[in-house]
Design a protein around this motif. Structure first.
Motif, mmCIF file in Angstrom:
data_model
loop_
_atom_site.group_PDB
_atom_site.id
_atom_site.type_symbol
_atom_site.label_atom_id
_atom_site.label_comp_id
_atom_site.label_asym_id
_atom_site.label_seq_id
_atom_site.Cartn_x
_atom_site.Cartn_y
_atom_site.Cartn_z
ATOM 1 N N ILE A 193 10.872 4.939 -2.009
ATOM 2 C CA ILE A 193 10.430 4.114 -1.354
ATOM 3 C C ILE A 193 9.843 2.819 -2.123
ATOM 4 C CG2 ILE A 193 8.267 3.787 0.172
ATOM 5 C CD1 ILE A 193 9.068 6.556 1.411
ATOM 6 N N VAL A 194 9.139 3.316 -3.318
ATOM 7 C CA VAL A 194 8.641 2.352 -4.119
ATOM 8 C C VAL A 194 9.743 1.005 -4.766
ATOM 9 C CG1 VAL A 194 7.987 1.975 -6.395
ATOM 10 C CG2 VAL A 194 6.842 3.778 -5.031
ATOM 11 N N ARG A 195 11.006 1.730 -5.006
ATOM 12 C CA ARG A 195 12.176 0.790 -5.129
ATOM 13 C C ARG A 195 12.437 -0.270 -4.087
ATOM 14 N NH1 ARG A 195 16.430 0.704 -8.709
ATOM 15 N NH2 ARG A 195 14.932 1.321 -10.494
ATOM 16 N N ALA A 196 12.415 0.457 -2.853
ATOM 17 C CA ALA A 196 12.844 -0.430 -1.695
ATOM 18 C C ALA A 196 11.714 -1.522 -1.608
ATOM 19 C CB ALA A 196 12.793 0.552 -0.399
ATOM 20 N N VAL A 197 10.320 -1.081 -1.521
ATOM 21 C CA VAL A 197 9.236 -2.179 -1.630
ATOM 22 C C VAL A 197 9.617 -3.227 -2.508
ATOM 23 C CG1 VAL A 197 6.919 -2.501 -1.433
ATOM 24 C CG2 VAL A 197 7.827 -0.588 -0.208
ATOM 25 N N ALA A 198 9.858 -2.803 -3.760
ATOM 26 C CA ALA A 198 9.891 -3.881 -4.857
ATOM 27 C C ALA A 198 10.952 -4.727 -4.687
ATOM 28 C CB ALA A 198 9.944 -3.014 -6.350
ATOM 29 N N ASP A 199 12.005 -4.143 -4.002
ATOM 30 C CA ASP A 199 13.442 -4.945 -3.825
ATOM 31 C C ASP A 199 13.117 -5.988 -2.712
ATOM 32 O OD1 ASP A 199 14.840 -3.686 -5.605
ATOM 33 O OD2 ASP A 199 16.027 -2.373 -4.510
ATOM 34 N N ASP A 200 12.344 -5.428 -1.561
ATOM 35 C CA ASP A 200 11.912 -6.490 -0.677
ATOM 36 C C ASP A 200 10.957 -7.396 -0.994
ATOM 37 O OD1 ASP A 200 13.599 -5.291 1.337
ATOM 38 O OD2 ASP A 200 11.805 -4.050 1.882
ATOM 39 N N HIS A 201 10.070 -7.311 -2.190
ATOM 40 C CA HIS A 201 9.274 -8.409 -2.533
ATOM 41 C C HIS A 201 9.786 -9.076 -3.715
ATOM 42 C CE1 HIS A 201 6.678 -5.911 0.074
ATOM 43 N NE2 HIS A 201 5.753 -6.886 -0.202
ATOM 44 N N ALA A 202 11.209 -8.913 -4.148
ATOM 45 C CA ALA A 202 11.551 -9.602 -5.208
ATOM 46 C C ALA A 202 10.860 -9.458 -6.832
ATOM 47 C CB ALA A 202 11.685 -11.078 -4.931
ATOM 48 N N ALA A 203 10.456 -7.894 -6.601
ATOM 49 C CA ALA A 203 9.469 -7.460 -7.476
ATOM 50 C C ALA A 203 10.551 -6.530 -8.535
ATOM 51 C CB ALA A 203 8.361 -6.733 -7.359
ATOM 52 N N THR A 204 9.950 -6.049 -9.687
ATOM 53 C CA THR A 204 10.646 -4.893 -10.622
ATOM 54 C C THR A 204 9.904 -4.017 -10.799
ATOM 55 O OG1 THR A 204 9.740 -6.229 -12.471
ATOM 56 C CG2 THR A 204 11.622 -7.034 -11.726
ATOM 57 N N ALA B 215 0.954 6.461 -6.943
ATOM 58 C CA ALA B 215 -0.201 7.464 -7.286
ATOM 59 C C ALA B 215 0.022 8.939 -7.052
ATOM 60 C CB ALA B 215 -1.655 6.633 -6.739
ATOM 61 N N GLU B 216 0.443 8.969 -5.712
ATOM 62 C CA GLU B 216 0.699 10.335 -5.486
ATOM 63 C C GLU B 216 1.315 11.184 -6.304
ATOM 64 O OE1 GLU B 216 1.746 12.607 -1.160
ATOM 65 O OE2 GLU B 216 3.015 11.102 -1.756
ATOM 66 N N ASN B 217 2.838 10.412 -6.730
ATOM 67 C CA ASN B 217 3.605 11.156 -7.911
ATOM 68 C C ASN B 217 2.972 11.434 -9.058
ATOM 69 O OD1 ASN B 217 6.767 11.433 -8.285
ATOM 70 N ND2 ASN B 217 5.895 10.247 -9.952
ATOM 71 N N ALA B 218 2.045 10.508 -9.504
ATOM 72 C CA ALA B 218 1.339 10.565 -10.765
ATOM 73 C C ALA B 218 0.302 11.848 -10.597
ATOM 74 C CB ALA B 218 0.434 9.281 -10.978
ATOM 75 N N ILE B 219 -0.318 11.980 -9.541
ATOM 76 C CA ILE B 219 -1.167 13.122 -9.266
ATOM 77 C C ILE B 219 -0.490 14.616 -9.323
ATOM 78 C CG2 ILE B 219 -2.960 14.345 -7.636
ATOM 79 C CD1 ILE B 219 -3.670 11.428 -6.842
ATOM 80 N N LYS B 220 0.852 14.386 -8.687
ATOM 81 C CA LYS B 220 1.500 15.574 -8.648
ATOM 82 C C LYS B 220 2.003 16.095 -10.157
ATOM 83 C CE LYS B 220 4.825 15.446 -5.861
ATOM 84 N NZ LYS B 220 6.286 15.202 -5.201
ATOM 85 N N GLY C 17 12.044 14.079 -3.007
ATOM 86 C CA GLY C 17 12.745 12.979 -3.864
ATOM 87 C C GLY C 17 12.760 11.816 -2.970
ATOM 88 N N LEU C 18 11.799 11.424 -2.135
ATOM 89 C CA LEU C 18 11.772 10.239 -1.259
ATOM 90 C C LEU C 18 10.803 9.383 -1.863
ATOM 91 C CD1 LEU C 18 12.562 11.632 2.105
ATOM 92 C CD2 LEU C 18 14.027 10.387 0.889
ATOM 93 N N GLY C 19 9.487 9.763 -2.468
ATOM 94 C CA GLY C 19 8.394 8.587 -2.909
ATOM 95 C C GLY C 19 8.756 7.613 -3.547
ATOM 96 N N LEU C 20 9.676 7.856 -4.863
ATOM 97 C CA LEU C 20 9.811 6.544 -5.489
ATOM 98 C C LEU C 20 11.001 6.010 -5.013
ATOM 99 C CD1 LEU C 20 10.011 8.460 -9.099
ATOM 100 C CD2 LEU C 20 8.099 7.096 -8.208
ATOM 101 N N GLN D 150 0.835 -1.148 -0.003
ATOM 102 C CA GLN D 150 0.020 0.077 -0.075
ATOM 103 C C GLN D 150 0.733 1.420 0.150
ATOM 104 O OE1 GLN D 150 -2.371 1.056 3.361
ATOM 105 N NE2 GLN D 150 -4.189 0.763 2.086
ATOM 106 N N ARG D 151 1.855 1.297 0.886
ATOM 107 C CA ARG D 151 2.703 2.585 0.770
ATOM 108 C C ARG D 151 3.422 2.771 -0.603
ATOM 109 N NH1 ARG D 151 6.424 1.730 6.435
ATOM 110 N NH2 ARG D 151 4.650 1.745 7.846
ATOM 111 N N ALA D 152 3.952 1.412 -1.467
ATOM 112 C CA ALA D 152 4.623 1.821 -2.563
ATOM 113 C C ALA D 152 3.674 2.177 -3.654
ATOM 114 C CB ALA D 152 5.142 -0.067 -3.099
ATOM 115 N N ILE D 153 2.387 1.622 -3.737
ATOM 116 C CA ILE D 153 1.328 1.947 -4.714
ATOM 117 C C ILE D 153 0.821 3.504 -4.377
ATOM 118 C CG2 ILE D 153 -0.891 1.251 -5.713
ATOM 119 C CD1 ILE D 153 -0.026 -1.650 -5.159
#
Length: 439
Positions: free
Chosen positions: A385-396, A324-329, A380-383, A317-320
């Motif tokens: 966090i997205v990368r960190a969550v993706a790495d923890d989940h073995a996602a891309t 979404a917040e970055n896209a709205i911005k 410049g922290l939002g994305l 939820q944090r990553a998505i």
């Protein structure tokens, strides 16, 4: 050990082949000479040696000799010039063979000797016979030796392969991993131990850095809360609204710092699963007021049913939310942001903004990176966090520009089988995310 024994065995086999070939040759000569003994009508024996063989047993040639004796040991015929002289006895350089022939009921013994100092003339025969007779065992021995060396080598480096696999898993989010020391060769053990000690020091450094980030964020939250309360007591006006906006931005940065500190200290449970469709629906519902306030829309698209993936709902939820917040911005006014959930466990967030330059597609996921340093609406922290969550989940996570303008961010997670999934609670449903702390 095999490399030492094998040459010795081959040397023994070669000598055996030489001796056997020599004995066979001598015995063949003795049999030829025995055939030349003829019984005369008067009962005497004659020895007819053809001219072709006389030179072979001559003293001038000096290589072969023969003696022919009766059953009482008396010398009947000899290759020596002096009648009655005995043939040379076998010694270190003399060797021979003998055969016995029965003539008129009496045994006659034929002895043939060779001077071993002149054996080199039969080397070709020896070599050809040797390799023909022992090749069948030499080649298999060499193949066994090669296979043994390969097995020993593979067993010796197996711990090193395992250590290299463990080393490939070490990263900023997995600093607790150490190289295994079990079954490591003694010659490599000092290196492995030194690397593990270096990793201990690096982990201590990361721990201090993470603790500092978390402490700083916690210390900033209280002053910001007090400052907000005091500003709200001020009268209405542009200055008050500007101050509240700044406080909101600062509070957002502090919250993101806390998220980063938490992500750095948590490790995902491998057996945990989450419904990414429910997570996206929760995010869209939570961020819709922000989009409406900025005269923008946000929509959830894609599959309608649950999509189970390996992951934690709160962290997803944090990553998505950050995507979404970055896209709205960055999306244009009076346009829409789309969040699409795929059946394969992918999440795509599209905006109608200016897009992302190809040279910046890796930079935007770095902490504190901003294209425009003059803007004060983010750190410049939002994305990151997205990368960190993706790495923890073995996602891309990837980004590309859309043909009609705007950017599309894609998160791809590992799908979970429905029969084995155990969904983790959503952040807004009262359940604490099931995470375990990294050691």
């Amino acid at each position: 050990m095999v490399a030492i024994v094998l040459p010795l065995v081959l040397f023994w086999l070669l000598n055996s082949e030489i001796d056997q070939l020599h004995r066979d040759g001598m015995r063949a000569q003795a049999e030829v000479l025995a055939e030349r003994i003829v019984l005369q009508p008067d009962g005497s024996l004659t020895f007819n040696l053809p001219d072709s063989l006389r030179g072979l047993y001559s003293d001038a040639y000096g290589r072969y000799q023969y003696d022919i004796r009766d059953d009482e040991g008396r010398l009947l015929f000899s290759s020596h010039r002096r009648p009655g002289a005995a043939a040379r006895r076998p010694s270190e350089t003399i060797s021979g063979a003998s055969v016995t022939r029965i003539i008129d009921g009496k045994p006659v013994r034929v002895q043939v000797a060779e001077d071993l100092a002149h054996r080199d003339v039969i080397i070709d025969d020896i070599v050809s016979n040797f390799f023909r007779r022992v090749g069948w065992i030499t080649i298999p021995i060499l193949l066994v030796l090669l296979a043994t060396d390969i097995i020993i080598f593979r067993r010796a480096i197996a711990p090193l392969w395992k250590a290299s696999e463990e080393a490939s898993n070490i990263g900023p989010a997995r600093t607790h991993i150490r190289l295994p020391t079990k079954q490591i060769p003694r010659e490599i053990m000092p290196l492995v131990t030194a690397v593990n000690h270096a990793l201990d020091r690096l982990e201590d450094g990361f721990r201090v850095q993470r603790q500092f980030t978390a402490d700083a964020a916690h210390q900033l939250r209280t002053p910001l809360t007090i400052l907000r309360t005091r500003i709200e007591t001020l009268g209405d006006g542009a200055a008050r609204q500007a101050l509240l906006t700044d406080i909101e931005a600062m509070s957002r940065i502090v919250a993101q710092l806390l998220e980063i500190a938490e992500l750095d200290t948590l490790v995902l449970d491998p057996g945990e699963t989450a419904d990414v469709h429910a997570v996206c629906a929760e995010v869209v519902g939570a961020i819709a007021p922000l989009a409406i306030a900025q005269h923008k829309e946000i929509a959830l698209k894609g599959t309608d049913g649950p999509v189970m993936i390996h992951g934690n709902s709160a962290m997803l939820q944090r990553a998505i939310f950050n995507l979404a917040e970055n896209a709205i911005k960055f999306t244009a006014r009076d346009t829409a942001v789309e969040v699409e959930v795929g059946e394969d466990g992918s999440v795509r967030v599209r905006d109608c903004g200016p897009g992302v330059a190809e040279a910046e597609r890796d930079l935007i996921f770095q902490r504190f990176w901003r294209r425009d340093r003059q803007r004060s609406d983010g750190a410049g922290l939002g994305l990151s966090i997205v990368r960190a969550v993706a790495d923890d989940h073995a996602a891309t996570v990837a980004v590309e520009n859309l043909p009609g303008g705007g950017a599309e961010f894609t998160l791809r997670f590992r799908p979970a089988h429905p029969a084995t999934s155990s969904p983790s609670p959503l952040a807004g449903e009262g359940g604490a995310p099931r995470w375990r702390r990294a050691r």
